[in-house]
Design a protein around this motif. Sequence first.
Motif, PDB file in Angstrom:
ATOM      1  N   GLY A  40       0.830  -1.278  -0.066  1.00 53.77           N
ATOM      2  CA  GLY A  40      -0.007  -0.196   0.096  1.00 53.77           C
ATOM      3  C   GLY A  40       0.759   1.247  -0.059  1.00 53.77           C
ATOM      4  O   GLY A  40       1.971   1.120  -0.042  1.00 53.77           O
ATOM      5  N   TYR A 129      14.456   4.091   8.331  1.00 52.67           N
ATOM      6  CA  TYR A 129      13.220   4.563   7.339  1.00 52.67           C
ATOM      7  C   TYR A 129      11.877   3.863   8.096  1.00 52.67           C
ATOM      8  O   TYR A 129      10.776   4.203   8.231  1.00 52.67           O
ATOM      9  N   SER A 130      12.029   2.796   8.520  1.00 53.21           N
ATOM     10  CA  SER A 130      10.823   1.920   9.300  1.00 53.21           C
ATOM     11  C   SER A 130      10.444   2.869  10.493  1.00 53.21           C
ATOM     12  O   SER A 130       9.196   2.829  10.752  1.00 53.21           O
TER      13      SER A 130
ATOM     14  N   LEU B  47      10.100  -4.100   2.756  1.00 52.31           N
ATOM     15  CA  LEU B  47       9.320  -2.771   3.169  1.00 52.31           C
ATOM     16  C   LEU B  47       9.037  -2.667   4.628  1.00 52.31           C
ATOM     17  O   LEU B  47       8.724  -3.766   4.994  1.00 52.31           O
ATOM     18  N   PRO B  48       8.817  -1.491   5.179  1.00 52.21           N
ATOM     19  CA  PRO B  48       8.293  -1.359   6.305  1.00 52.21           C
ATOM     20  C   PRO B  48       6.864  -1.706   6.274  1.00 52.21           C
ATOM     21  O   PRO B  48       6.314  -1.599   4.852  1.00 52.21           O
ATOM     22  N   HIS B 116      14.153   0.301   1.566  1.00 52.58           N
ATOM     23  CA  HIS B 116      14.276  -0.856   2.427  1.00 52.58           C
ATOM     24  C   HIS B 116      13.952  -0.321   3.825  1.00 52.58           C
ATOM     25  O   HIS B 116      14.339   0.984   4.108  1.00 52.58           O
ATOM     26  N   GLU B 117      13.592  -1.035   4.597  1.00 51.76           N
ATOM     27  CA  GLU B 117      13.082  -0.496   5.976  1.00 51.76           C
ATOM     28  C   GLU B 117      14.429  -0.245   6.842  1.00 51.76           C
ATOM     29  O   GLU B 117      14.255   0.760   7.638  1.00 51.76           O
ATOM     30  N   VAL B 143       4.539   0.805   1.410  1.00 47.59           N
ATOM     31  CA  VAL B 143       4.877   0.064   2.510  1.00 47.59           C
ATOM     32  C   VAL B 143       3.918  -1.205   2.488  1.00 47.59           C
ATOM     33  O   VAL B 143       3.307  -1.368   1.288  1.00 47.59           O
TER      34      VAL B 143
END
Lengths: 163, 149
Positions: A40, A129-130, B47-48, B116-117, B143
């Motif tokens: 998403g 980034y998370s 991805l996060p 990338h996370e 995400v």
Amino acid sequence: MRLKETEPEEIKLNMTAMIDIVFQLLVFFIMTFKVVAMEGDFNIRMPLASQNQEESMDEDFPTIIYVQLAAGTNGNINSIIVDDDTTFSDTDMYSKLTQLVESKIAAEGNPEDSKETEVEFDIARELKYSYTVKAIEAVSGKVVDGQIKKLIQKIKFKDSTSF
Amino acid sequence: MKFTKHQRVEILEGDLTPMIDMTFQLIAFFMLLINFSEVDRAEEITLPSSVLAVAPEVRPDYQIILNLEPSGKVKFEGQEFDQIDMLGPIFRKEISAAAREDVTNPGDIAVIIRSHEDTPTGLVQDLIAKCQEESLESFSLRVKEQVRR
């Protein structure tokens, strides 16, 4: 003259070729099939600085909530500082951020006007980034009874890099 | 001794109809699920995840999918760029390609960032700034969808 009755012969189609091809197709699709997770987006719009300034001349100044994300060791998050006066540094800092943003919107009187409220992030460059996405998620909304309740829609990064 | 007349040997044939039916159903299933557009996805990027992320309902008229690795490498349509600064000519080429498809305003080109996370956020900001240099303004942070509880 009497004609001899002949039994009608059964017409048989040769299915071998078709089955061969069908199985080849099946194997192809099975081999190329990949189970991927659904993805998403956080849809954002980042008008260029010059245009933004022109537009902002015509509009009322929105309420801006300043959120600072500080990084600790190895790019992990250390703390969240809101408007330079509230600091969250424990494990549930994101839910506390959501609550604070919600209370600030409620304090403005009309929750429907939350579209006018903006959040400006000042993020440490080394922060993973998370953690940034978690913070964006925390100010963007929350899930109530399986439904998304939207909070802030306009998000900016410091240094005129605005969402 | 009198031998009985030889009986005609019949070829035994199984009924293939159910098998063919099932095979065609399987093919139809895989054909519907296969998605060739996934070539834009770099599988090594984790991805996060987020519960609020919404899958796009409508595909943008023109989109650029950028895969950003923690090292700062950017992957775009199978090409790999070691530095974000190297992307300028690519963006200009894409803007020209979008114009040929009647997307004349670069601001209407959707830039989808798949980072990338573990990527430092500074690199994501640099990538966004590079896009802005080329008048790209519409961004999506991609995400992984997390199941809502």
